[in-house]
Design an enzyme around this catalytic site. Structure first.
Site, PDB file in Angstrom:
ATOM      1  CG  ASP A   1      81.925  36.184  27.800  1.00 44.89           C
ATOM      2  OD1 ASP A   1      82.258  36.770  28.835  1.00 44.89           O
ATOM      3  OD2 ASP A   1      82.398  36.471  26.675  1.00 44.89           O
TER       4      ASP A   1
ATOM      5  CD  GLU B   1      83.027  38.664  23.388  1.00 46.17           C
ATOM      6  OE1 GLU B   1      83.509  39.811  23.421  1.00 46.17           O
ATOM      7  OE2 GLU B   1      83.293  37.795  24.242  1.00 46.17           O
TER       8      GLU B   1
ATOM      9  CG  ASP C   1      78.518  39.190  30.349  1.00 49.65           C
ATOM     10  OD1 ASP C   1      78.670  38.971  29.140  1.00 49.65           O
ATOM     11  OD2 ASP C   1      79.482  39.294  31.137  1.00 49.65           O
TER      12      ASP C   1
ATOM     13  CG  HIS D   1      88.421  39.677  24.106  1.00 45.66           C
ATOM     14  ND1 HIS D   1      87.791  40.041  25.285  1.00 45.66           N
ATOM     15  CD2 HIS D   1      89.723  40.046  24.259  1.00 45.66           C
ATOM     16  CE1 HIS D   1      88.676  40.615  26.085  1.00 45.66           C
ATOM     17  NE2 HIS D   1      89.851  40.629  25.491  1.00 45.66           N
TER      18      HIS D   1
ATOM     19  CG  ASP E   1      85.803  35.141  26.189  1.00 52.05           C
ATOM     20  OD1 ASP E   1      86.949  34.703  25.956  1.00 52.05           O
ATOM     21  OD2 ASP E   1      85.472  36.327  25.986  1.00 52.05           O
TER      22      ASP E   1
HETATM   23  P1  AMP Z   1      84.827  40.101  26.920  1.00 50.09           P
HETATM   24  O1  AMP Z   1      83.746  39.204  27.435  1.00 50.09           O
HETATM   25  O2  AMP Z   1      85.921  40.365  27.870  1.00 50.09           O
HETATM   26  O3  AMP Z   1      85.320  39.497  25.639  1.00 50.09           O
HETATM   27  O4  AMP Z   1      84.214  41.506  26.592  1.00 50.09           O
HETATM   28  C1  AMP Z   1      82.876  41.728  26.261  1.00 50.09           C
HETATM   29  C2  AMP Z   1      82.768  42.978  25.425  1.00 50.09           C
HETATM   30  O5  AMP Z   1      83.337  44.081  26.138  1.00 50.09           O
HETATM   31  C3  AMP Z   1      83.506  42.936  24.108  1.00 50.09           C
HETATM   32  O6  AMP Z   1      82.762  42.308  23.079  1.00 50.09           O
HETATM   33  C4  AMP Z   1      83.667  44.426  23.836  1.00 50.09           C
HETATM   34  O7  AMP Z   1      82.463  45.010  23.400  1.00 50.09           O
HETATM   35  C5  AMP Z   1      83.969  44.965  25.229  1.00 50.09           C
HETATM   36  N1  AMP Z   1      85.424  44.992  25.474  1.00 50.09           N
HETATM   37  C6  AMP Z   1      86.179  44.028  26.035  1.00 50.09           C
HETATM   38  N2  AMP Z   1      87.464  44.395  26.107  1.00 50.09           N
HETATM   39  C7  AMP Z   1      87.541  45.618  25.537  1.00 50.09           C
HETATM   40  C8  AMP Z   1      88.602  46.549  25.299  1.00 50.09           C
HETATM   41  N3  AMP Z   1      89.867  46.294  25.656  1.00 50.09           N
HETATM   42  N4  AMP Z   1      88.292  47.737  24.700  1.00 50.09           N
HETATM   43  C9  AMP Z   1      87.025  48.025  24.356  1.00 50.09           C
HETATM   44  N5  AMP Z   1      85.980  47.197  24.556  1.00 50.09           N
HETATM   45  C10 AMP Z   1      86.224  46.005  25.140  1.00 50.09           C
HETATM   46 MG    MG Z   2      83.915  37.561  26.015  1.00 49.95          MG
HETATM   47 MG    MG Z   3      82.820  38.767  29.061  1.00 49.61          MG
END
Ligand code: AMP
Ligand code: MG
Ligand code: MG
Length: 215
Positions: A15, A17, A119, A180, A185
């Site tokens: 996952d 970021e 991803d 996040h 995650d």
């Molecule tokens: P996640 O695995 O859901 O934590 O998201 C992976 C990546 O997507 C994060 O590190 C951000 O770069 C982008 N991302 C996730 N949620 C948002 C959001 N609400 N607004 C903007 N970018 C996001």
């Molecule tokens: Mg994440």
């Molecule tokens: Mg993710």
């Protein structure tokens, strides 16, 4: 024990970021946290974890939005290595855990699990292209993955798939750690995979691309 025999001996939850901002992400978007959780494909126990921060090359300064969303600090990415070095560390970690990382799909004994297709369909290939020089020669494992959302949707018989937090909620599982944070995650996605496997879901690969970063 899983009540079904899984198609892979191991699973690796992944996952990423990445750099982001409210609304539009900086271009090119770059990985800033690279985490994995290695699971037994039989018991779904956690065997090992990998976590590395990554220093973004094109936009080294994280936005206030990104710092807040991910909990990653500017210092953590400033002190981190660039993506090609972290990828090399991850490959060494996979191999050190007896995972067969090969250029072809045949012979692999594991598959990545992610929450959504972003991803490995979008972020990983675009990160490889954004490196100077671009990263080529990607092992086949990065072109095939298990999107846990697709299995969740098929098992529940729903078309609208919730995100990670929603799936945990619907399964009565606690979201542990910080949403996040890449490693948290991964741990939470691992719990969803374990739950589905223990309820009879066979975690087959949901996507297989013809090639890695170039395709
Ligand atoms: P996640 O695995 O859901 O934590 O998201 C992976 C990546 O997507 C994060 O590190 C951000 O770069 C982008 N991302 C996730 N949620 C948002 C959001 N609400 N607004 C903007 N970018 C996001
Ligand atoms: Mg994440
Ligand atoms: Mg993710």
């Amino acid at each position: 024990m899983s009540i079904v025999t899984q198609p892979f001996e191991y699973f690796v939850v992944l996952d990423f970021e990445a750099t982001c901002d409210r609304g539009k992400a900086p271009g090119p978007q770059e990985i800033i946290e690279y985490p994995s959780v290695l699971l037994s494909g039989e018991t779904f126990d956690v065997i090992n974890e990998f976590r590395s921060f990554v220093r973004p090359l094109h936009n080294p300064r994280l936005t206030p939005f990104c710092l807040e969303l991910t909990g990653i600090t500017q210092q953590q990415v400033d002190q981190a290595r660039l993506f090609p070095d972290v990828l090399a560390d991850h490959l060494a970690w996979l191999r050190g855990n007896n995972l067969r990382v090969t250029s072809q799909g045949s012979g692999a004994n594991f598959a990545f699990i992610s929450c959504g297709d972003w991803d490995l369909l979008k972020m990983f290939p675009s990160q490889c292209r954004a490196c100077l020089p671009p990263v080529g020669d990607i092992p086949h494992a990065f072109s095939r993955w298990v999107n846990i959302k697709k299995h969740f949707a098929a098992w529940r018989g729903v078309t609208k798939v919730p995100g990670m937090a929603g799936m945990l909620r619907k399964l009565g599982l606690e979201l542990t750690g910080r949403h996040h944070s890449g490693i948290d995650d991964c741990r939470n996605i691992a719990k969803i995979a374990r739950y589905l496997a223990k309820n009879g879901v066979t975690l087959t690969a949901t996507s297989e691309q013809s090639s890695g970063a170039d395709g």
